[in-house]
Design a protein around this motif. Structure first.
Motif, PDB file in Angstrom:
ATOM      1  N   ARG A 106       0.847  -1.189   0.000  1.00 42.92           N
ATOM      2  CA  ARG A 106       0.000   0.000   0.000  1.00 42.92           C
ATOM      3  C   ARG A 106       0.886   1.243   0.000  1.00 42.92           C
ATOM      4  O   ARG A 106       1.700   1.448   0.910  1.00 42.92           O
ATOM      5  N   VAL A 107       0.744   2.085  -0.988  1.00 42.58           N
ATOM      6  CA  VAL A 107       1.617   3.249  -1.161  1.00 42.58           C
ATOM      7  C   VAL A 107       1.647   4.117   0.088  1.00 42.58           C
ATOM      8  O   VAL A 107       2.712   4.586   0.508  1.00 42.58           O
ATOM      9  N   THR A 108       0.516   4.319   0.696  1.00 41.13           N
ATOM     10  CA  THR A 108       0.415   5.246   1.819  1.00 41.13           C
ATOM     11  C   THR A 108       1.092   4.745   3.087  1.00 41.13           C
ATOM     12  O   THR A 108       1.262   5.511   4.032  1.00 41.13           O
ATOM     13  N   GLU A 109       1.485   3.487   3.130  1.00 40.26           N
ATOM     14  CA  GLU A 109       2.097   2.924   4.337  1.00 40.26           C
ATOM     15  C   GLU A 109       3.599   3.199   4.422  1.00 40.26           C
ATOM     16  O   GLU A 109       4.210   2.948   5.444  1.00 40.26           O
ATOM     17  N   PHE A 110       4.196   3.707   3.357  1.00 42.44           N
ATOM     18  CA  PHE A 110       5.656   3.843   3.316  1.00 42.44           C
ATOM     19  C   PHE A 110       6.101   5.258   3.625  1.00 42.44           C
ATOM     20  O   PHE A 110       5.467   6.231   3.216  1.00 42.44           O
ATOM     21  N   ASP A 111       7.232   5.335   4.339  1.00 44.06           N
ATOM     22  CA  ASP A 111       7.668   6.600   4.911  1.00 44.06           C
ATOM     23  C   ASP A 111       8.600   7.397   4.006  1.00 44.06           C
ATOM     24  O   ASP A 111       8.564   8.626   3.991  1.00 44.06           O
ATOM     25  N   TYR A 112       9.503   6.702   3.319  1.00 46.21           N
ATOM     26  CA  TYR A 112      10.499   7.385   2.504  1.00 46.21           C
ATOM     27  C   TYR A 112      10.579   6.729   1.125  1.00 46.21           C
ATOM     28  O   TYR A 112      10.423   5.511   0.999  1.00 46.21           O
ATOM     29  N   TRP A 113      10.885   7.585   0.127  1.00 49.33           N
ATOM     30  CA  TRP A 113      10.901   7.140  -1.258  1.00 49.33           C
ATOM     31  C   TRP A 113      12.161   7.625  -1.964  1.00 49.33           C
ATOM     32  O   TRP A 113      12.684   8.696  -1.659  1.00 49.33           O
ATOM     33  N   GLY A 114      12.617   6.822  -2.922  1.00 39.89           N
ATOM     34  CA  GLY A 114      13.682   7.260  -3.796  1.00 39.89           C
ATOM     35  C   GLY A 114      13.127   8.056  -4.969  1.00 39.89           C
ATOM     36  O   GLY A 114      11.915   8.270  -5.070  1.00 39.89           O
ATOM     37  N   GLN A 115      14.032   8.470  -5.844  1.00 36.43           N
ATOM     38  CA  GLN A 115      13.646   9.292  -6.991  1.00 36.43           C
ATOM     39  C   GLN A 115      13.222   8.461  -8.196  1.00 36.43           C
ATOM     40  O   GLN A 115      12.623   8.999  -9.130  1.00 36.43           O
ATOM     41  N   GLY A 116      13.535   7.185  -8.172  1.00 35.56           N
ATOM     42  CA  GLY A 116      13.100   6.295  -9.237  1.00 35.56           C
ATOM     43  C   GLY A 116      14.155   6.017 -10.284  1.00 35.56           C
ATOM     44  O   GLY A 116      15.097   6.783 -10.470  1.00 35.56           O
ATOM     45  N   THR A 117      13.980   4.890 -10.965  1.00 37.53           N
ATOM     46  CA  THR A 117      14.821   4.522 -12.096  1.00 37.53           C
ATOM     47  C   THR A 117      13.909   3.993 -13.193  1.00 37.53           C
ATOM     48  O   THR A 117      12.986   3.225 -12.930  1.00 37.53           O
ATOM     49  N   GLN A 118      14.159   4.436 -14.413  1.00 39.87           N
ATOM     50  CA  GLN A 118      13.249   4.131 -15.525  1.00 39.87           C
ATOM     51  C   GLN A 118      13.548   2.762 -16.121  1.00 39.87           C
ATOM     52  O   GLN A 118      14.713   2.432 -16.407  1.00 39.87           O
ATOM     53  N   VAL A 119      12.511   1.994 -16.332  1.00 33.91           N
ATOM     54  CA  VAL A 119      12.601   0.711 -17.029  1.00 33.91           C
ATOM     55  C   VAL A 119      11.719   0.801 -18.266  1.00 33.91           C
ATOM     56  O   VAL A 119      10.541   1.128 -18.168  1.00 33.91           O
ATOM     57  N   THR A 120      12.311   0.511 -19.421  1.00 32.64           N
ATOM     58  CA  THR A 120      11.575   0.538 -20.682  1.00 32.64           C
ATOM     59  C   THR A 120      11.756  -0.802 -21.378  1.00 32.64           C
ATOM     60  O   THR A 120      12.888  -1.239 -21.604  1.00 32.64           O
ATOM     61  N   VAL A 121      10.642  -1.444 -21.699  1.00 27.35           N
ATOM     62  CA  VAL A 121      10.670  -2.744 -22.363  1.00 27.35           C
ATOM     63  C   VAL A 121      10.033  -2.589 -23.728  1.00 27.35           C
ATOM     64  O   VAL A 121       8.870  -2.219 -23.851  1.00 27.35           O
ATOM     65  N   SER A 122      10.795  -2.875 -24.766  1.00 28.90           N
ATOM     66  CA  SER A 122      10.293  -2.737 -26.129  1.00 28.90           C
ATOM     67  C   SER A 122       9.827  -4.079 -26.672  1.00 28.90           C
ATOM     68  O   SER A 122      10.361  -5.130 -26.321  1.00 28.90           O
ATOM     69  N   SER A 123       8.858  -4.009 -27.548  1.00 30.66           N
ATOM     70  CA  SER A 123       8.306  -5.244 -28.122  1.00 30.66           C
ATOM     71  C   SER A 123       9.057  -5.655 -29.375  1.00 30.66           C
ATOM     72  O   SER A 123       9.889  -4.914 -29.894  1.00 30.66           O
TER      73      SER A 123
END
Length: 123
Positions: A106-123
């Motif tokens: 559940r997103v709302t249960e977490f206290d701290y977050w990173g900035q993210g890393t992009q994953v792209t999957v091509s067909s």
């Protein structure tokens, strides 16, 4: 100040694999739960997998059998091994931590977050 930094994202073809890492620092006490989330453009952020400090992972249905969450407590690093990637896995992937007792996605249960890393999957 808790800091989380994701890495390992990139572009792969369908069926490919990636391993994401999340390095963390700034803890005075160890988080009870760490997790991966993802968010695709136009979609809400959703949980991928979570793991307690002493194990016991849980996965979203779409991740079962393809993704594996793990952690190296000595290095304060969280991992997400992703296999058999599909175009619908394309998203920004975030790690998050919670210091209270919880194992879930559940997103709302977490206290701290990173900035993210992009994953792209091509067909």
């Amino acid at each position: 100040q808790v800091q989380l930094e994701e890495s390992g994202g990139g572009s792969v073809e369908t069926g490919g694999s990636l391993t994401l890492s999340c390095a963390s620092l700034g803890y005075t006490t160890r988080p009870r739960c760490m997790a991966w989330f993802r968010q695709a453009p136009g979609h809400e952020r959703e949980g991928v997998a979570a793991i307690k400090h002493l194990g016991s992972p849980t996965y979203a249905d779409f991740a079962k059998g393809r993704f594996t969450i793990s952690q190296d407590n000595a290095k304060n690093t969280l991992y997400l091994q992703m296999n058999s990637l599909k175009p619908e896995d394309t998203a920004m992937y975030y790690c998050a931590v919670r210091f209270g007792g919880y194992l879930g996605l559940r997103v709302t249960e977490f206290d701290y977050w990173g900035q993210g890393t992009q994953v792209t999957v091509s067909s």
